[in-house]
Structure formats: C-alpha cells, structure tokens
Design a protein around this motif. Sequence first.
Motif, PDB file in Angstrom:
ATOM      1  N   VAL A 157       0.879  -1.605  -0.457  1.00 30.27           N
ATOM      2  CA  VAL A 157      -0.433   0.349   0.173  1.00 30.27           C
ATOM      3  C   VAL A 157       0.848   0.914   0.263  1.00 30.27           C
ATOM      4  O   VAL A 157       0.694   1.999  -0.799  1.00 30.27           O
ATOM      5  CB  VAL A 157      -1.025   0.091   1.408  1.00 30.27           C
ATOM      6  N   ILE A 158       1.657   1.041   0.871  1.00 31.59           N
ATOM      7  CA  ILE A 158       2.742   2.046   0.890  1.00 31.59           C
ATOM      8  C   ILE A 158       3.399   2.901  -0.693  1.00 31.59           C
ATOM      9  O   ILE A 158       3.833   3.927  -0.562  1.00 31.59           O
ATOM     10  CB  ILE A 158       3.924   2.560   2.317  1.00 31.59           C
ATOM     11  N   ARG A 159       4.493   0.972  -0.741  1.00 34.24           N
ATOM     12  CA  ARG A 159       5.220   1.336  -2.338  1.00 34.24           C
ATOM     13  C   ARG A 159       4.215   2.010  -2.709  1.00 34.24           C
ATOM     14  O   ARG A 159       4.904   2.583  -3.638  1.00 34.24           O
ATOM     15  CB  ARG A 159       5.560  -0.113  -2.435  1.00 34.24           C
ATOM     16  N   GLU A 160       2.952   1.701  -3.397  1.00 38.13           N
ATOM     17  CA  GLU A 160       1.889   2.332  -4.385  1.00 38.13           C
ATOM     18  C   GLU A 160       1.451   3.104  -4.134  1.00 38.13           C
ATOM     19  O   GLU A 160       2.093   4.487  -5.207  1.00 38.13           O
ATOM     20  CB  GLU A 160       0.121   1.155  -4.111  1.00 38.13           C
ATOM     21  N   LYS A 161       1.744   3.756  -3.073  1.00 38.94           N
ATOM     22  CA  LYS A 161       0.895   5.036  -2.606  1.00 38.94           C
ATOM     23  C   LYS A 161       2.365   6.731  -3.293  1.00 38.94           C
ATOM     24  O   LYS A 161       2.290   7.539  -3.744  1.00 38.94           O
ATOM     25  CB  LYS A 161       0.316   5.791  -1.857  1.00 38.94           C
ATOM     26  N   THR A 162       3.238   5.591  -2.700  1.00 40.52           N
ATOM     27  CA  THR A 162       4.894   6.582  -3.052  1.00 40.52           C
ATOM     28  C   THR A 162       5.596   6.154  -4.417  1.00 40.52           C
ATOM     29  O   THR A 162       5.262   7.963  -4.837  1.00 40.52           O
ATOM     30  CB  THR A 162       6.050   5.765  -2.099  1.00 40.52           C
ATOM     31  N   LYS A 163       4.747   5.147  -5.359  1.00 39.10           N
ATOM     32  CA  LYS A 163       5.181   5.388  -6.788  1.00 39.10           C
ATOM     33  C   LYS A 163       3.552   6.708  -7.420  1.00 39.10           C
ATOM     34  O   LYS A 163       4.335   7.278  -8.536  1.00 39.10           O
ATOM     35  CB  LYS A 163       4.717   3.727  -7.670  1.00 39.10           C
ATOM     36  N   VAL A 164       3.092   6.619  -6.967  1.00 33.90           N
ATOM     37  CA  VAL A 164       1.902   7.250  -7.835  1.00 33.90           C
ATOM     38  C   VAL A 164       2.421   8.897  -7.562  1.00 33.90           C
ATOM     39  O   VAL A 164       2.203   9.454  -8.165  1.00 33.90           O
ATOM     40  CB  VAL A 164       0.907   7.515  -7.435  1.00 33.90           C
ATOM     41  N   LEU A 165       2.803   9.059  -5.987  1.00 39.16           N
ATOM     42  CA  LEU A 165       3.424  10.574  -5.897  1.00 39.16           C
ATOM     43  C   LEU A 165       4.025  11.441  -6.215  1.00 39.16           C
ATOM     44  O   LEU A 165       4.327  11.842  -7.128  1.00 39.16           O
ATOM     45  CB  LEU A 165       3.136  10.412  -4.057  1.00 39.16           C
ATOM     46  N   THR A 166       5.446  10.076  -6.138  1.00 42.53           N
ATOM     47  CA  THR A 166       7.099  10.633  -7.081  1.00 42.53           C
ATOM     48  C   THR A 166       6.649  10.679  -9.133  1.00 42.53           C
ATOM     49  O   THR A 166       7.518  11.411  -9.027  1.00 42.53           O
ATOM     50  CB  THR A 166       7.805   9.108  -6.828  1.00 42.53           C
ATOM     51  N   ALA A 168       4.020  11.818 -10.444  1.00 44.53           N
ATOM     52  CA  ALA A 168       3.554  12.751 -10.036  1.00 44.53           C
ATOM     53  C   ALA A 168       3.921  14.238 -10.512  1.00 44.53           C
ATOM     54  O   ALA A 168       3.882  15.453 -10.252  1.00 44.53           O
ATOM     55  CB  ALA A 168       1.913  12.623 -10.085  1.00 44.53           C
ATOM     56  N   GLY A 169       5.463  13.577  -9.885  1.00 42.24           N
ATOM     57  CA  GLY A 169       6.271  14.653  -9.074  1.00 42.24           C
ATOM     58  C   GLY A 169       5.832  15.699  -7.938  1.00 42.24           C
ATOM     59  O   GLY A 169       6.803  16.720  -7.581  1.00 42.24           O
ATOM     60  N   ALA A 170       5.087  14.923  -7.069  1.00 41.79           N
ATOM     61  CA  ALA A 170       4.989  14.935  -5.642  1.00 41.79           C
ATOM     62  C   ALA A 170       6.582  14.524  -4.930  1.00 41.79           C
ATOM     63  O   ALA A 170       6.863  13.370  -5.367  1.00 41.79           O
ATOM     64  CB  ALA A 170       3.942  15.209  -5.135  1.00 41.79           C
ATOM     65  N   LYS A 171       6.960  15.171  -3.638  1.00 36.29           N
ATOM     66  CA  LYS A 171       7.396  14.491  -2.893  1.00 36.29           C
ATOM     67  C   LYS A 171       6.780  14.096  -1.091  1.00 36.29           C
ATOM     68  O   LYS A 171       6.251  14.712  -0.876  1.00 36.29           O
ATOM     69  CB  LYS A 171       8.832  15.086  -2.231  1.00 36.29           C
ATOM     70  N   PRO A 172       6.759  12.240  -1.114  1.00 42.21           N
ATOM     71  CA  PRO A 172       5.496  12.294  -0.158  1.00 42.21           C
ATOM     72  C   PRO A 172       6.493  12.377   1.394  1.00 42.21           C
ATOM     73  O   PRO A 172       7.605  12.307   1.271  1.00 42.21           O
ATOM     74  CB  PRO A 172       5.667  10.889  -0.302  1.00 42.21           C
ATOM     75  N   LEU A 173       6.282  13.202   2.205  1.00 45.75           N
ATOM     76  CA  LEU A 173       6.841  13.779   3.683  1.00 45.75           C
ATOM     77  C   LEU A 173       6.713  13.294   4.596  1.00 45.75           C
ATOM     78  O   LEU A 173       7.195  12.451   5.270  1.00 45.75           O
ATOM     79  CB  LEU A 173       6.128  15.472   3.952  1.00 45.75           C
ATOM     80  N   LEU A 174       5.287  12.831   4.184  1.00 47.04           N
ATOM     81  CA  LEU A 174       4.671  11.612   5.841  1.00 47.04           C
ATOM     82  C   LEU A 174       3.294  11.036   4.772  1.00 47.04           C
ATOM     83  O   LEU A 174       2.577  11.522   4.166  1.00 47.04           O
ATOM     84  CB  LEU A 174       4.067  12.180   6.362  1.00 47.04           C
ATOM     85  N   ILE A 175       3.030   9.655   4.297  1.00 48.63           N
ATOM     86  CA  ILE A 175       2.010   8.989   4.303  1.00 48.63           C
ATOM     87  C   ILE A 175       1.596   7.856   5.656  1.00 48.63           C
ATOM     88  O   ILE A 175       2.063   7.603   6.779  1.00 48.63           O
ATOM     89  CB  ILE A 175       2.478   7.718   3.517  1.00 48.63           C
ATOM     90  N   ASP A 176       0.086   8.264   5.775  1.00 47.42           N
ATOM     91  CA  ASP A 176      -0.162   7.874   6.735  1.00 47.42           C
ATOM     92  C   ASP A 176      -1.579   7.354   6.962  1.00 47.42           C
ATOM     93  O   ASP A 176      -2.576   8.041   5.835  1.00 47.42           O
ATOM     94  CB  ASP A 176      -0.568   9.222   7.610  1.00 47.42           C
ATOM     95  N   SER A 177      -2.410   6.307   7.762  1.00 46.87           N
ATOM     96  CA  SER A 177      -3.360   6.329   7.550  1.00 46.87           C
ATOM     97  C   SER A 177      -4.750   7.596   7.802  1.00 46.87           C
ATOM     98  O   SER A 177      -4.268   7.913   8.835  1.00 46.87           O
ATOM     99  CB  SER A 177      -4.145   4.773   8.712  1.00 46.87           C
ATOM    100  N   ASN A 178      -5.519   7.070   7.526  1.00 46.20           N
ATOM    101  CA  ASN A 178      -6.752   8.925   7.692  1.00 46.20           C
ATOM    102  C   ASN A 178      -7.247   8.324   8.477  1.00 46.20           C
ATOM    103  O   ASN A 178      -7.315   9.876   9.471  1.00 46.20           O
ATOM    104  CB  ASN A 178      -7.991   8.239   6.869  1.00 46.20           C
ATOM    105  N   ALA A 179      -7.392   7.272   9.314  1.00 42.62           N
ATOM    106  CA  ALA A 179      -8.258   7.270  10.245  1.00 42.62           C
ATOM    107  C   ALA A 179      -6.757   7.874  11.777  1.00 42.62           C
ATOM    108  O   ALA A 179      -7.017   8.279  12.289  1.00 42.62           O
ATOM    109  CB  ALA A 179      -8.192   5.924  11.009  1.00 42.62           C
TER     110      ALA A 179
END
Length: 187
Positions: A157-166, A168-179
């Motif tokens: 889940v984190i790997r896929e989210k990071t892949k999408v963000l990078t 798209a040209g964004a730098k993931p600073l923090l990925i957290d669960s919504n809750a």
Amino acid sequence: MLKNLFNKLQSQVELVGLDIGTASVKLVRLLKGPDGYTVTVAVKEDIEANEEGEKDAHVPIVRAVKNCLKRARLDGPDVVCGISGSEVVVRGFEFPPLPDAAIEQAVRMEAQQVCPFDSKQMVLDYQLIENPEVTSEQKAVKIFPRRGVMVACTENVIREKTKVLTEAGAKPLLIDSNALGVLNCLN
C-alpha cells in the motif's frame, strides 16, 4: 523518528495535503501564519478512466495528481497523504497494566492476531489514548492500563502510494492512515 517528522511538519511554512480517492484527487495547500494555518488553495480533480492503450491502473491517478499540482501552481512539493482501503486495518486496543517498554510488543502481537495479511509484510503504527482513570501512583511507576488505536497495512500500500506521488512529481513527506492521521492531529 516520528517525533522529528511531526516537529518538521509543525515548522513547515507551507503544507500540501493530498487525498487520493477512488473517483477523485483532492488537494489543499496550507500556509502557516501567526494564528495557525490558512487554506490558500483547494483543488479537486476527477480520476478519469484509462485511456486506450493504458494497461497500468495507476496511470489515471498519476494524471489526476499532476493536474491537481498544476492547477494549484505547485512544482515538486512535499506532500502529506493518507491511505485507506482493504489493505489497511484500524483497530482499537486495551491492555492490562503494562510498563512503557512492553507496549510496542503488545501492539505488534495484537496486530498479528487481527490482521489478515502476513506480519512480515506489515507496517504498523499506533497512538496511545490518555486514560483519565489512571491514578497518580500508577503514573509514578509508569505501569497502568493502556488503550489506543493501531493501524496496520501492507508494505505494498505504501509502495504504491509513494510510486503514484513520485511519478506525479510530488515528494511524500508523510503517508499516514486517514484514521490515525486525524487522531495524531488532534493530539
């Protein structure tokens, strides 16, 4: 390490939050002022269906994130992003009196019992919730009943989210669960 990250987040003059849903991407840009943060940009971009010839399911998501960044006039920002879905488990927990040093192991054991995925592929985080019923004597010896919220997800889940963000040209600073992100903000 998490405390250093939250200190960095609090010192940021600008924060960009992304919510990547199933139908759209939402972006907010916050600027820190003397009275707290102010929303300066809010953008929503629908996630369109794959174009002909696109086999990768995340391509339309990357396109929507890029469009959000472009509309918000942001280039390569540090972003905070949430995760949710079937590969994310959020559970409350309550333990009998435990010393501080035993909490992390107890949370890990609890997660192994309730999570449907392999614990070797699991990323785990938790937040303790203050218990108003704890006596001053219990606080002094740091052994009292503990309760809180834990979140576990697969590394994928984190790997896929990071892949999408990078992509798209964004730098993931923090990925957290919504809750857990909401709980961390409240604390």
